[in-house]
Design an enzyme around this catalytic site. Structure first.
Site, mmCIF file in Angstrom:
data_model
loop_
_atom_site.group_PDB
_atom_site.id
_atom_site.type_symbol
_atom_site.label_atom_id
_atom_site.label_comp_id
_atom_site.label_asym_id
_atom_site.label_seq_id
_atom_site.Cartn_x
_atom_site.Cartn_y
_atom_site.Cartn_z
ATOM 1 C CG ASP A 107 -1.767 -1.035 1.527
ATOM 2 O OD1 ASP A 107 -2.004 -1.782 0.572
ATOM 3 O OD2 ASP A 107 -2.274 -1.163 2.667
ATOM 4 C CB CYS A 130 -23.767 3.774 25.656
ATOM 5 S SG CYS A 130 -23.532 5.537 25.444
ATOM 6 C CG HIS A 182 -19.277 2.560 25.888
ATOM 7 N ND1 HIS A 182 -20.093 1.841 25.040
ATOM 8 C CD2 HIS A 182 -19.543 3.861 25.648
ATOM 9 C CE1 HIS A 182 -20.803 2.668 24.294
ATOM 10 N NE2 HIS A 182 -20.489 3.907 24.650
ATOM 11 C CD GLU A 211 -18.958 -1.436 25.633
ATOM 12 O OE1 GLU A 211 -19.424 -1.367 26.786
ATOM 13 O OE2 GLU A 211 -19.401 -0.755 24.681
HETATM 14 N N1 GLN Z 1 -26.314 7.943 20.480
HETATM 15 C C1 GLN Z 1 -26.289 7.991 21.911
HETATM 16 C C2 GLN Z 1 -25.588 9.245 22.414
HETATM 17 O O1 GLN Z 1 -24.866 9.872 21.696
HETATM 18 C C3 GLN Z 1 -25.620 6.756 22.476
HETATM 19 C C4 GLN Z 1 -24.168 6.662 22.144
HETATM 20 C C5 GLN Z 1 -23.570 5.292 22.380
HETATM 21 O O2 GLN Z 1 -24.287 4.316 22.507
HETATM 22 N N2 GLN Z 1 -22.255 5.225 22.415
HETATM 23 O O3 GLN Z 1 -25.736 9.607 23.542
#
Ligand code: GLN
Length: 532
Positions: A147, A382, A510, A512
């Site tokens: 690349d 979220c 999050h 995760e």
């Molecule tokens: N769209 C939603 C927000 O901006 C959730 C974002 C997400 O799930 N990371 O608050």
């Protein structure tokens, strides 16, 4: 002295270079070395934040608020430690810096060129990820040899070795196809890929062959002969049941000894006891669970692309491994769940992961409702919290509720944007309009969440613009929704739970991004446990 291991890829993308890089890192870490890993992405974006998940996969969020390539997630999951946004370098960052330098007169009098100015900036950024005690920096160069996007990066790494005389080795990860009609592993693509590197002035020190089946001695010999690399420096990284087996696979073939030989250092014994015991659990699970993921970024044309949710899937696997459970992820298209939420009756637990925009939203709200009403374990991440709140507001509190993200004119915007974020969006500043990185949550004593975490303040990573609207906090709580985690200023809802439910938790964060193979995230651990 700081040593450098540069990992390049050949033949095709998506080989699992990130897993090989993480595995080498793990093997060095298991011998007590301090390592840093840095991912180079040769695109012009400053970061991965504005990229579509179906094209680029998941956007990983670092503790310090970086939106990066998902490989940083692999590194953290293997190494069980946090990495900064500085560990992801893109062409966009490098060029922006060089152009800013030029405008501010830093290069006064010079023609500003790819070499040396861009390559200097790349080298500076790579070295910058080292801390005082770092022994090794692993640098994974994204893309494939040949690349032209990654030429400046390959050159910069070559210059580390030949211009600066630093200890550098190159590991080339290549694809060895086994065409079905031949049933034989073919090495020609490897040879051609190595030739591309030679043209760049880079001769790989080691080759890792990615293949469906183990690459045998005959093929290794052939690669050795045509690529000028001794067979003992050619390794097979064939398909295995779990990516966490790859470090052991490379260790068995003596890869670490070869790395040490190249750097002239003593080879110690690795401490992989915990790792080995977890692999044992993967080999002989005691139970199975089916986890439903109600998603929307997992189809590209006729193909499934679960990469968009890689951290969620890996977090489930970490939790399941520790519990000696074999998880099966069942993918549900949110658009289908909108019509048939009862499809979820087939699974033991439901996850609604993060996401943006209105597509599939009604399906996600129905998934939360179905799990709530049928006492099916629910984990909302979220957006998964936001849809659970919308369901609760609509079906328990009786409001015509929505999020202003999906319906700006909703009668009750129970999920709404914060005023500061609204200002950024007005100016089209999408690249920096989110609440990103680590934020603290204060956990309510006596809540089920407190039992799960066992502490009153936790830090989790965030990536969102919308929040539970403070106007509805009292009403939602009066109707039985428990805000078991809130921000220290008590303005933002971070975690919710339904105490009467078998397991109903959702978070604006999050979690995760805080799970590793050796240390599963507690909310995931308890979720998987509740699914059995
Ligand atoms: N769209 C939603 C927000 O901006 C959730 C974002 C997400 O799930 N990371 O608050």
């Amino acid at each position: 002295m700081l040593k450098f291991i540069i990992i390049t890829g050949g033949v095709i993308s998506g080989l699992g270079k990130g897993i090989v890089t993480s595995s080498i890192g793990k093997l060095l870490q298991a011998r007590g070395f301090k390592i840093q890993i840095c991912k180079i992405d040769p695109y012009l974006n400053i970061d991965a934040g504005t990229m579509r998940p179906t094209v680029h996969g998941e956007v990983w969020v670092t503790y310090d608020g970086g939106e990066t390539d998902q490989d940083l997630g692999h590194y953290e999951r293997f190494l069980n430690r946090e990495l900064s946004k500085q560990n992801n370098i893109t062409t966009g960052q490098v060029y922006l810096q060089v152009i800013q330098n030029e405008r501010s007169g830093k290069y006064l009098g010079s023609d500003v060129e790819i070499f040396p100015h861009v390559s200097e900036e790349i080298k500076r950024r790579i070295k910058n990820v080292a801390k005082d005690d770092t022994d090794f920096i692993l640098v994974e160069i994204g893309g494939t040899a040949g690349d032209y996007q990654n030429i400046p990066f390959l050159q910069a790494c070559r210059l580390l070795k030949y211009e600066e005389d630093l200890p550098v080795i190159f590991v080339h990860v290549v694809y060895v196809p086994i065409p079905a009609h031949l049933g034989e592993a073919k090495t020609k693509p490897v040879q051609q890929s190595v030739r591309f590197l030679w043209e760049m002035g880079v001769a790989p020190d080691m080759i890792v062959c990615r293949s469906e089946r183990p690459v045998d001695d005959v093929r290794k010999k052939k690669i050795s002969t045509f690529c000028n690399i001794s067979s003992k420096n050619i390794f097979s990284s064939h398909d295995v049941k779990s990516v966490y087996k790859v470090p052991l696979l490379l260790e068995e073939q003596g890869m670490t000894s070869q790395i040490f030989e190249k750097f002239n250092i003593e080879n110690g014994k690795p401490d992989l006891d915990l790792w080995n015991s977890l692999i044992e659990k993967i080999n002989s699970p005691k139970k199975k669970v089916k986890i439903g993921l109600v998603a929307k970024y997992f189809k590209t044309g006729a193909f499934l692309l679960p990469d968009s949710y890689v951290s969620v899937v890996e977090s489930v696997k970490h939790a399941a491994t520790h519990l000696s459970i074999e998880p099966e992820i069942v993918w549900f298209d949110a658009l289908e769940i909108e019509k048939k939420p009862e499809l979820l009756s087939e699974v033991d637990g439901v996850i609604v992961p993060g996401g943006f925009g209105s597509t599939g939203i009604e399906g996600k709200i129905r998934a939360a409702k179905y799990a709530r009403e049928n006492n099916i374990p629910y984990l909302g991440l979220c957006l998964g919290l936001q849809v659970a709140v919308i369901d609760f507001a609509r079906n328990v509190c009786g409001l015509k509720a929505n999020s202003s993200e999906f319906d700006v004119g909703a009668e009750h915007s129970v999920i709404d944007i914060l005023p500061e974020q609204r200002e950024l969006l007005k100016n089209n500043d999408y690249g920096s309009s989110m609440r990103l990185g680590n934020y603290p949550t204060v956990i309510k004593k006596g809540s089920k969440l407190f039992e799960i975490y066992g502490e009153s303040i936790i830090l989790r990573r965030h990536r969102h613009r919308y929040e539970v609207n403070p106007k509805y906090h009292v009403l939602l709580q009066e109707n039985g929704l428990v805000f078991s985690g809130i921000s220290p200023d008590e303005k933002l809802v971070e975690f919710i739970e339904l105490p009467e439910h078998k397991f109903f938790f959702a978070t604006q964060a999050h979690p995760e991004f805080s799970s590793s193979f050796e240390k599963p995230e507690p909310l995931f651990l308890n979720f998987v446990k509740s699914c059995t």
